[in-house]
Design an enzyme around this catalytic site. Structure first.
Site, PDB file in Angstrom:
ATOM      1  N   TYR A   1       0.769  -1.308  -0.026  1.00 29.67           N
ATOM      2  CA  TYR A   1       0.108   0.217   0.020  1.00 29.67           C
ATOM      3  C   TYR A   1       0.864   1.320  -0.124  1.00 29.67           C
ATOM      4  O   TYR A   1       1.972   1.381   0.793  1.00 29.67           O
ATOM      5  CB  TYR A   1      -0.831  -0.106   1.148  1.00 29.67           C
ATOM      6  CG  TYR A   1      -1.654   1.348   1.391  1.00 29.67           C
ATOM      7  CD1 TYR A   1      -3.115   1.773   0.548  1.00 29.67           C
ATOM      8  CD2 TYR A   1      -1.623   2.219   2.257  1.00 29.67           C
ATOM      9  CE1 TYR A   1      -3.579   2.619   0.581  1.00 29.67           C
ATOM     10  CE2 TYR A   1      -2.311   3.388   2.290  1.00 29.67           C
ATOM     11  CZ  TYR A   1      -3.475   3.585   1.722  1.00 29.67           C
ATOM     12  OH  TYR A   1      -3.996   4.643   1.517  1.00 29.67           O
TER      13      TYR A   1
ATOM     14  N   ASP B   1       9.283   2.896   0.048  1.00 31.94           N
ATOM     15  CA  ASP B   1       8.407   3.686   0.836  1.00 31.94           C
ATOM     16  C   ASP B   1       8.523   3.264   2.182  1.00 31.94           C
ATOM     17  O   ASP B   1       7.937   2.168   2.540  1.00 31.94           O
ATOM     18  CB  ASP B   1       6.900   3.376   0.121  1.00 31.94           C
ATOM     19  CG  ASP B   1       5.646   3.857   0.970  1.00 31.94           C
ATOM     20  OD1 ASP B   1       5.959   4.552   1.913  1.00 31.94           O
ATOM     21  OD2 ASP B   1       4.372   3.571   0.579  1.00 31.94           O
TER      22      ASP B   1
ATOM     23  N   LYS C   1       3.940   8.750   9.003  1.00 29.13           N
ATOM     24  CA  LYS C   1       3.543   7.926  10.298  1.00 29.13           C
ATOM     25  C   LYS C   1       4.525   8.812  11.380  1.00 29.13           C
ATOM     26  O   LYS C   1       4.343   9.712  11.998  1.00 29.13           O
ATOM     27  CB  LYS C   1       3.549   6.664  10.135  1.00 29.13           C
ATOM     28  CG  LYS C   1       2.487   6.255   9.176  1.00 29.13           C
ATOM     29  CD  LYS C   1       2.026   4.823   9.065  1.00 29.13           C
ATOM     30  CE  LYS C   1       0.632   4.558   8.525  1.00 29.13           C
ATOM     31  NZ  LYS C   1       1.047   4.137   7.331  1.00 29.13           N
TER      32      LYS C   1
HETATM   33  C1  LIG Z   1       0.149   4.695   5.758  1.00 29.62           C
HETATM   34  C2  LIG Z   1       1.057   4.383   4.431  1.00 29.62           C
HETATM   35  C3  LIG Z   1       0.897   5.381   3.364  1.00 29.62           C
HETATM   36  C4  LIG Z   1      -0.062   6.399   3.374  1.00 29.62           C
HETATM   37  O1  LIG Z   1       0.096   7.141   4.350  1.00 29.62           O
HETATM   38  P1  LIG Z   1      -1.153   8.457   4.855  1.00 29.62           P
HETATM   39  O2  LIG Z   1      -0.407   9.223   5.793  1.00 29.62           O
HETATM   40  O3  LIG Z   1      -2.157   7.635   5.329  1.00 29.62           O
HETATM   41  O4  LIG Z   1      -1.535   8.859   3.590  1.00 29.62           O
HETATM   42  C5  LIG Z   1       1.712   5.036   2.373  1.00 29.62           C
HETATM   43  N1  LIG Z   1       2.837   4.086   2.364  1.00 29.62           N
HETATM   44  C6  LIG Z   1       2.818   3.303   3.271  1.00 29.62           C
HETATM   45  C7  LIG Z   1       3.782   2.067   3.220  1.00 29.62           C
HETATM   46  C8  LIG Z   1       2.012   3.204   4.483  1.00 29.62           C
HETATM   47  O5  LIG Z   1       2.112   2.417   5.464  1.00 29.62           O
END
Ligand SMILES: *Cc1c(COP(=O)(O)O)cnc(C)c1O
Length: 438
Positions: free
Chosen positions: A150, A245, A273
């Site tokens: 994701y 990511d 995060k």
């Molecule tokens: C949570 C997450 C996102 C998105 O971050 P948001 O602050 O919710 O937009 C993107 N990539 C990864 C790996 C994530 O865990």
């Protein structure tokens, strides 16, 4: 042994019944809805350390930790004191502040994988911008992502695998133009052949491969070091960028995240995060050379009214300082590993078909006989029925897990030995209930 009585959700349910009039599904982010577990979502009133309290006054030991940001535990006093102090100076200026320098310096001086950084306001924004940067830098359009990773909800990345080994994806959300999905190839994780074939078929067309540092949004899909290094090599050979990511893994596995864990240098890294210590912050970083393509230095446009927000920067700074204290990660990771080992010991003694994947302070409970789950296709959707039962039993016993069996658990520095002793007892009893009393 019998199931615990259901907790009272009278007030949460009343709040939820109001919320559904205001918000789709009663929530402002779909993962918060209790669609795949029992009952109405709990409305949280306050939190401290390892604990959260809901509107009905129920107390829980929390393993959701706001989906990762609260690595120090909730309401960490050094973070809240710093934020309270900053509040008097103003909430937002739309002009640069020294606070942005300070957070950048803490990060860049202690992370050898990025030279320059840009702050944004969410993980979604960070990855969306990283993709644009990769396309601007390589002058190519196509990207590769992996099934089960994701990367936020930007159009290019709401794409799931089509049929066949190397095919363009299909949109995984209504409203995403097919033209976007046509630029995104979706491959299986842990599959070198698929990568080789994709780069052969689309030679000279792939701008970037994007992968979660360690995929942790659809189970915890641990990738081998060998595979990750292969990914580094094949992207370099094809002059495509490798985007890590690290919105979950950044500042989580260690201060330098998955890049250090795998000992690999990605071309662009995204954060989110933890970086904002509970406030809305994201970031992307790369070499100075790659970052020079970003506006106003370069032609890749990216901006944000609230980017580098002073309150959010303050929370980030106070968080980073504590993460950089000697032994923080060693202690947290060891605590998590010991807890998971103990659970595994119990599971194997009882011969339950449960696996627990763990890395750093992340762990994931899989109801499966498969020992080494590395790809999304190995997760059995039917097994989520077991999670649903476990979730309800754990809530009733005062342990809050994210409301989906695909989600990982987050340990924080605030989880005490006593907390974990309590959770161990509840976990093992809940597992016994699942398998011994039908
Ligand atoms: C949570 C997450 C996102 C998105 O971050 P948001 O602050 O919710 O937009 C993107 N990539 C990864 C790996 C994530 O865990």
């Amino acid at each position: 042994m019998s199931s615990y009585k259901d907790i009272s959700r009278e007030k949460s349910t009343a709040l939820y019944n109001v919320a559904v009039n205001y918000f789709p599904g009663g929530v402002n982010s779909p993962v918060r809805a209790f669609k795949s577990v029992h009952g109405a979502p709990l409305f949280i009133e306050k939190a401290k350390g390892s604990r959260v309290w809901d509107a009905d006054g129920n107390e829980f030991i929390d393993f959701c930790c706001s989906w990762g940001p609260m690595i120090l535990g909730h309401t960490n006093s050094k973070v809240t004191d710093a934020v309270a102090k900053q509040l008097d100076s103003g909430l937002s200026f739309g002009a640069p502040t020294a606070l942005e320098n300070e957070l950048a310096e803490l990060i860049l001086a202690n992370n050898k994988y990025v030279e320059k950084i840009r702050f944004v306001s969410s993980g979604t924004e960070a990855v969306m911008s990283a993709i644009r940067l990769a396309r601007g830098y390589t002058k190519r359009d196509k990207i590769i992502k992996f099934e089960g990773c994701y990367h936020g909800h930007s159009d290019s990345l709401l794409v799931k695998a089509g049929s066949g080994l190397v095919t363009f994806g299909e949109t995984s959300s209504a409203g995403v133009p097919k033209a976007f999905a046509d630029e995104t190839l979706v491959l299986e994780l842990d599959d070198k052949e698929a990568l080789i074939q994709a780069f052969k078929e689309f030679e000279g067309e792939i701008a970037a491969v994007v992968i979660e540092g360690i995929p942790a949004n659809n189970g915890l899909l641990l990738q081998s070091k060998e595979y990750v290094h292969f990914l580094r090599e094949i992207t370099a050979e094809n002059k495509a960028l490798l985007i890590f990511d690290e919105v979950i893994t950044g500042f989580r596995l260690g201060f330098e995240g998955a890049a250090a864990y795998y000992d690999v240098q990605p071309d662009i890294i995204t954060y989110g995060k933890i970086i904002g210590g509970g406030m809305p912050v994201g970031a992307y970083g790369a070499s100075a050379e790659i970052m020079s393509y970003i506006s106003p230095d370069g032609g890749v446009y990216q901006a944000g009214t609230l980017s580098g927000n002073p309150i959010a920067m303050t929370a980030g700074i106070a968080t980073m300082k504590q993460l950089l204290e000697d032994g923080f990660y060693e202690k947290l990771n060891q605590k998590t590993q010991e807890f998971v080992e103990r659970l595994r010991g119990y599971i194997s003694e009882k011969n339950y078909p449960i696996q627990i994947n763990q890395v750093g302070s992340l762990f994931w409970i899989a109801f499966s006989n498969l020992k080494n789950i590395t790809k999304a296709s190995q997760i059995d959707p039917e097994s989520m029925e077991n999670f649903k039962k476990l979730h309800r039993e754990m809530l009733n016993r005062g342990v809050y897990l994210g409301p989906s069996g695909y989600e990982v658990c987050f340990m924080s520095g605030a989880h005490s030995k006593e907390d974990l002793e309590e959770v161990f007892k509840h976990f093992t009893e809940a597992m016994d209930l699942l398998y011994e009393i039908k």
